[in-house]
Design an enzyme around this catalytic site. Sequence first.
Site, PDB file in Angstrom:
ATOM      1  N   ARG A 144       0.934  -1.282   0.020  1.00  0.00           N
ATOM      2  CA  ARG A 144       0.049   0.042  -0.016  1.00  0.00           C
ATOM      3  C   ARG A 144       1.054   1.115  -0.017  1.00  0.00           C
ATOM      4  NH1 ARG A 144      -2.112  -3.623   4.045  1.00  0.00           N
ATOM      5  NH2 ARG A 144      -4.390  -4.271   3.627  1.00  0.00           N
ATOM      6  N   LYS A 168      -2.258  -2.239   7.947  1.00  0.00           N
ATOM      7  CA  LYS A 168      -3.361  -1.931   8.602  1.00  0.00           C
ATOM      8  C   LYS A 168      -3.444  -2.572   9.947  1.00  0.00           C
ATOM      9  CE  LYS A 168      -6.487  -0.939   4.741  1.00  0.00           C
ATOM     10  NZ  LYS A 168      -7.822  -1.028   4.114  1.00  0.00           N
ATOM     11  N   HIS A 239      -2.500   2.434  -5.769  1.00  0.00           N
ATOM     12  CA  HIS A 239      -3.275   1.024  -5.509  1.00  0.00           C
ATOM     13  C   HIS A 239      -3.356   0.284  -6.807  1.00  0.00           C
ATOM     14  CE1 HIS A 239      -4.738  -0.298  -1.672  1.00  0.00           C
ATOM     15  NE2 HIS A 239      -5.655  -1.144  -2.432  1.00  0.00           N
ATOM     16  N   ARG A 242      -0.746  -2.125  -6.631  1.00  0.00           N
ATOM     17  CA  ARG A 242      -1.086  -3.313  -5.920  1.00  0.00           C
ATOM     18  C   ARG A 242      -1.995  -4.249  -6.531  1.00  0.00           C
ATOM     19  NH1 ARG A 242      -1.036  -4.671  -0.348  1.00  0.00           N
ATOM     20  NH2 ARG A 242      -3.225  -4.969   0.531  1.00  0.00           N
ATOM     21  N   HIS A 265      -4.112  -9.178   3.647  1.00  0.00           N
ATOM     22  CA  HIS A 265      -5.488  -8.952   3.872  1.00  0.00           C
ATOM     23  C   HIS A 265      -5.841 -10.052   4.908  1.00  0.00           C
ATOM     24  CE1 HIS A 265      -6.253  -8.168  -0.670  1.00  0.00           C
ATOM     25  NE2 HIS A 265      -6.112  -7.076  -0.166  1.00  0.00           N
ATOM     26  N   TYR A 274      -9.368 -10.982  -6.992  1.00  0.00           N
ATOM     27  CA  TYR A 274      -8.262 -10.845  -7.813  1.00  0.00           C
ATOM     28  C   TYR A 274      -8.739 -12.319  -8.865  1.00  0.00           C
ATOM     29  CZ  TYR A 274      -6.332  -7.261  -5.434  1.00  0.00           C
ATOM     30  OH  TYR A 274      -6.089  -5.835  -4.688  1.00  0.00           O
TER      31      TYR A 274
END
Length: 310
Positions: A144, A168, A239, A242, A265, A274
């Site tokens: 990110r 995150k 992004h 990414r 994730h 994806y």
Amino acid sequence: MAPIHDPEVEGFLALLAARRAPRTVDAYRRDLAAAAEFLGQPLGGATVDDLERYVADLRARGLSPATIARRAAALRAFFRHQTLLGSRQDNPAAELELPRRIRRLPRTLSPAEAERLVEAAAGTQPRDLRDRALAELLYGAGLRVSEAVSLERGGVDLERRLVRCVGKGGKERVVPVGRQAAQALRRYLSRGRPYLDRRHRPELFLNAQGGPLTRAGAFLILRRLAGRAGLEPERVHPHLLRHSFATHLLEGGADLRSVQEMLGHADLATTELYTHVSDRRRRELYYQAHPHARRRQVSQGVEKESDQHA
């Protein structure tokens, strides 16, 4: 109407600030303030009916399902905090009926476009070397933009070709990087960064003044490279690299769990999105390449090689 001062909300946000990025805390603050303004009272006393009226109002105003879901998530988090403190026995936001979110497939660059973008940073000046290292890292490790600009010099292990980043929720993960990304980082660290490091900063990526590179700075760098590469600058952002990283890994045969771990994730379903991009691209390539899949040529209203009279 003046904003409602709510000590309970402020306490929740103060705790959140210890675990989340400032922008995330600001978003929670805005969403909770909007709910309190609609209700005309502090949130702590809200009922299920109050929150259902609020969600109905958001729908009536035409807000997108994603926005409504985000605001409801802020309410759920706040009331979950209240139950943990013992201030409430229930979470009135837990059972809110929300509009179905439309999950759009992420846009990606093709492998050739990604290569052109990276190759566009071809100079030998310190900032050129920085731009090449940044583009290689965003595409080669799927970071990110916030993770990339907050990377410190010590977070990169060029010998083992690993990058240690904080994602995150303060979760740390280690991501492998390819040979090209490692080479670009090595060149930047030896011939680029020393000329930018006027303030002895710990951050890996520095701006022209010697301060830490910002998110906005990273966006501008990629748009500049996109223009040089003949891509649409407004379409290219960190992004997007990414998304391209994840899609190209899956197309190359990587397993879903490994890609999930590399992306950081929490939910495998996020990574599974994806696979749909990969499926769509495979279909497009099939229709373009296979002789029996190509659209037949039509001449004077009659389809050539037609078998309708066979």
